[in-house]
Design a protein around this motif. Structure first.
Motif, PDB file in Angstrom:
ATOM      1  N   ASP A   1      98.530  47.075  32.418  1.00  0.00           N
ATOM      2  CA  ASP A   1      98.938  48.404  31.968  1.00  0.00           C
ATOM      3  C   ASP A   1     100.312  48.310  31.322  1.00  0.00           C
ATOM      4  O   ASP A   1     101.238  47.753  31.908  1.00  0.00           O
ATOM      5  CB  ASP A   1      98.978  49.366  33.163  1.00  0.00           C
TER       6      ASP A   1
ATOM      7  N   TYR B   1     102.716  45.733  33.330  1.00  0.00           N
ATOM      8  CA  TYR B   1     102.546  45.123  34.653  1.00  0.00           C
ATOM      9  C   TYR B   1     101.078  44.790  34.840  1.00  0.00           C
ATOM     10  O   TYR B   1     100.208  45.349  34.172  1.00  0.00           O
ATOM     11  CB  TYR B   1     103.028  46.065  35.770  1.00  0.00           C
TER      12      TYR B   1
ATOM     13  N   GLU C   1      97.246  59.731  34.414  1.00  0.00           N
ATOM     14  CA  GLU C   1      97.981  59.267  33.233  1.00  0.00           C
ATOM     15  C   GLU C   1      96.986  59.164  32.082  1.00  0.00           C
ATOM     16  O   GLU C   1      95.963  58.483  32.192  1.00  0.00           O
ATOM     17  CB  GLU C   1      98.658  57.922  33.498  1.00  0.00           C
TER      18      GLU C   1
ATOM     19  N   GLU D   1      95.710  57.706  28.937  1.00  0.00           N
ATOM     20  CA  GLU D   1      95.907  56.432  28.246  1.00  0.00           C
ATOM     21  C   GLU D   1      94.667  56.065  27.423  1.00  0.00           C
ATOM     22  O   GLU D   1      93.578  56.597  27.643  1.00  0.00           O
ATOM     23  CB  GLU D   1      96.187  55.297  29.258  1.00  0.00           C
TER      24      GLU D   1
ATOM     25  N   ASP E   1      94.754  56.509  34.309  1.00  0.00           N
ATOM     26  CA  ASP E   1      95.436  55.660  35.290  1.00  0.00           C
ATOM     27  C   ASP E   1      95.971  56.558  36.413  1.00  0.00           C
ATOM     28  O   ASP E   1      97.136  56.931  36.419  1.00  0.00           O
ATOM     29  CB  ASP E   1      96.572  54.914  34.576  1.00  0.00           C
TER      30      ASP E   1
ATOM     31  N   LYS F   1      99.177  52.923  42.395  1.00  0.00           N
ATOM     32  CA  LYS F   1      98.369  52.819  41.179  1.00  0.00           C
ATOM     33  C   LYS F   1      96.985  52.229  41.417  1.00  0.00           C
ATOM     34  O   LYS F   1      96.043  52.554  40.699  1.00  0.00           O
ATOM     35  CB  LYS F   1      99.073  51.894  40.171  1.00  0.00           C
TER      36      LYS F   1
ATOM     37  N   GLY G   1      99.478  52.588  28.543  1.00  0.00           N
ATOM     38  CA  GLY G   1     100.551  53.335  29.182  1.00  0.00           C
ATOM     39  C   GLY G   1     100.369  54.801  28.824  1.00  0.00           C
ATOM     40  O   GLY G   1      99.684  55.133  27.844  1.00  0.00           O
ATOM     41  N   THR G   2     100.969  55.656  29.638  1.00  0.00           N
ATOM     42  CA  THR G   2     100.834  57.102  29.449  1.00  0.00           C
ATOM     43  C   THR G   2     101.231  57.514  28.040  1.00  0.00           C
ATOM     44  O   THR G   2     102.280  57.105  27.544  1.00  0.00           O
ATOM     45  CB  THR G   2     101.724  57.844  30.462  1.00  0.00           C
TER      46      THR G   2
END
Ligand code: MN
Length: 424
Positions: A133, A166, A206, A208, A240, A260, A355-356
């Motif tokens: 992510d 990550y 999130e 994405e 996410d 997460k 990612g968001t």
């Protein structure tokens, strides 16, 4: 930027106006129904083209495909045939569906090939080996930096020099429609001396978009920004799910973990890079200049409209956010180049999420923590409902589509209902 008008394609299949699954799209997915075992299909309008039947009937004879390649419960083996082959499969289906082409339209197997989408159960489209992510929206990173660190220096010093990311957890990625239990864990409020344990009180989503890799590399090898798109098979919508209270307490110093990895939801239809070709746009200008290995033509962003809805139990969905994928600061080519620059290898079916995705307007933020500014303001849902975070029974729905000159290429949706935490 390619700005030539799109060729007008018409199909003999009845496609509802505004369908995400136009003749231009033709995304791949894995489905089954009461009678059919898991298999690979392509969506068009309200139908699914059963590729295994097309294959049995000899429609792909000139492609010399391995036997039973579409009778699989994931796309992985088909994707591994390589882009040249998967492009030909999709193009062959497009040709067969064109108005004026009678090969399938007038074939005795047509009824078996065209499956009703409503009666199909969609499965997780890929066996995901590894999931990464990223954190590539400057608006999202800035909002979180303002909330939790220093409003004057919201972005950390590395942020404009590398696509921060990550390693996530692949085992808990589920297909749209799968409910998610509220996670339990540790959290600590700033004014209490010790942490507490219980169901998360700040459950969030999130918004994405994720890409799926279609080609492997060897350990030690790197993918350049120039070659990156050869390694991308297609895209899905990605939710996410995030427990902000668990995340805030646990993330120092190694980053996201149990806040997460309790679940991520993806849309079932994989929209190919080829289908998104007409919707390429320039991304934001990057300043300061990036290091040479991250440099690329500014042509790797896609104009995809995104929407988020919350549907409280037994109520109508309420739209709470509208964003666009093209606003992302770091593009997919840079993400993949960065991911592999150290020699980290990738496999077919890896998933890399953006990612968001947040825009600059307050109604374009891609998470509740931004929309409610960490719980300090209410997000109105209509019918008298309002939220700061996600409550039990709520369904979060994300939609995405690209549209230009009357041509629509969409993702359908990813939805997931939140169930109460399971007792320990
Ligand atoms: Mn995320």
């Amino acid at each position: 930027m390619p700005d030539h008008p799109l060729p007008a394609l018409n199909t003999w299949v009845e496609v509802p106006k505004n369908s995400d699954f136009s003749i231009y799209n033709l995304p791949f997915g894995v489905f089954k129904n009461k009678k059919l075992s898991p298999r690979i299909g392509i969506a068009i309008g309200d139908k699914i083209v059963d590729l295994s039947i097309l294959d049995q009937e000899g429609f792909f004879a000139t492609l010399f495909l391995p036997e039973g390649i579409f009778l699989r419960d994931s796309l992985n083996d088909m994707i591994a045939l390589g882009k040249t082959q998967t492009k030909k499969i999709r193009e062959r289906v497009q040709t067969l569906l064109l108005e004026g082409n009678a090969e399938l339209r007038d074939h005795s197997a047509r009824g078996k090939v065209m499956v009703t989408r409503k009666e199909a159960e969609m499965l997780l489209p890929v066996k995901i080996g590894d999931y990464t992510d990223f954190y590539s929206s400057s608006e999202h990173a800035t909002n979180l930096g303002k909330m939790f660190r220093d409003p004057e220096n919201a972005l950390l010093p590395n942020w404009k020099h590398l696509p921060v990311g990550y390693h996530g957890r692949a085992s808990s990625i589920v297909v749209s429609g799968t409910p998610i239990h509220r996670p339990k864990g540790q959290f600590k409020s700033p004014d209490s001396a010790a942490p507490m344990f219980g169901p998360s009180q700040k459950l969030d989503f999130e918004l994405e978009v994720a890409f799926i890799t279609g080609k492997q590399t060897r350990l030690g090898d790197s993918v350049s920004t120039v070659d990156a798109e050869d390694f991308i098979f297609g895209f899905v919508l990605f939710n996410d799910w995030s427990a902000r209270d668990i995340q805030a307490w646990e993330y120092v110093p190694l980053g996201p973990f149990l806040g997460k990895n309790f679940g991520s939801s993806i849309s079932p239809w994989v929209v190919t890079l080829e289908a998104l070709e007409p919707f390429r746009v320039a991304g934001p200008t990057q300043e300061p200049e990036v290091l040479p290995y991250l440099k690329c033509e500014n042509t790797h962003s896609f104009d995809i409209n995104l929407e988020v809805f919350i549907q409280p139990e037994e109520k109508k969905p309420a739209k709470i956010s509208t964003a666009n994928f093209s606003a992302m600061y770091w593009n997919v080519a840079q993400q993949l180049a960065h991911h592999t620059v150290n020699g980290c290898n990738i496999n077919v079916g890896d998933m890399m999420a953006s990612g968001t995705i947040s825009g600059s307007a307050e109604d374009s933020f891609g998470s509740m923590i931004e929309l409610s500014w960490n719980g300090s303001r209410m997000v109105k849902l209509g019918e008298g409902d309002e939220r700061t975070f996600i409550e039990d029974g709520d369904t979060v729905i994300m939609k995405g589509f690209a549209e230009k000159d009357g041509v629509r290429v969409g993702f359908g949706e990813v939805s997931g209902q939140v169930l109460p935490a399971k007792p320990l």
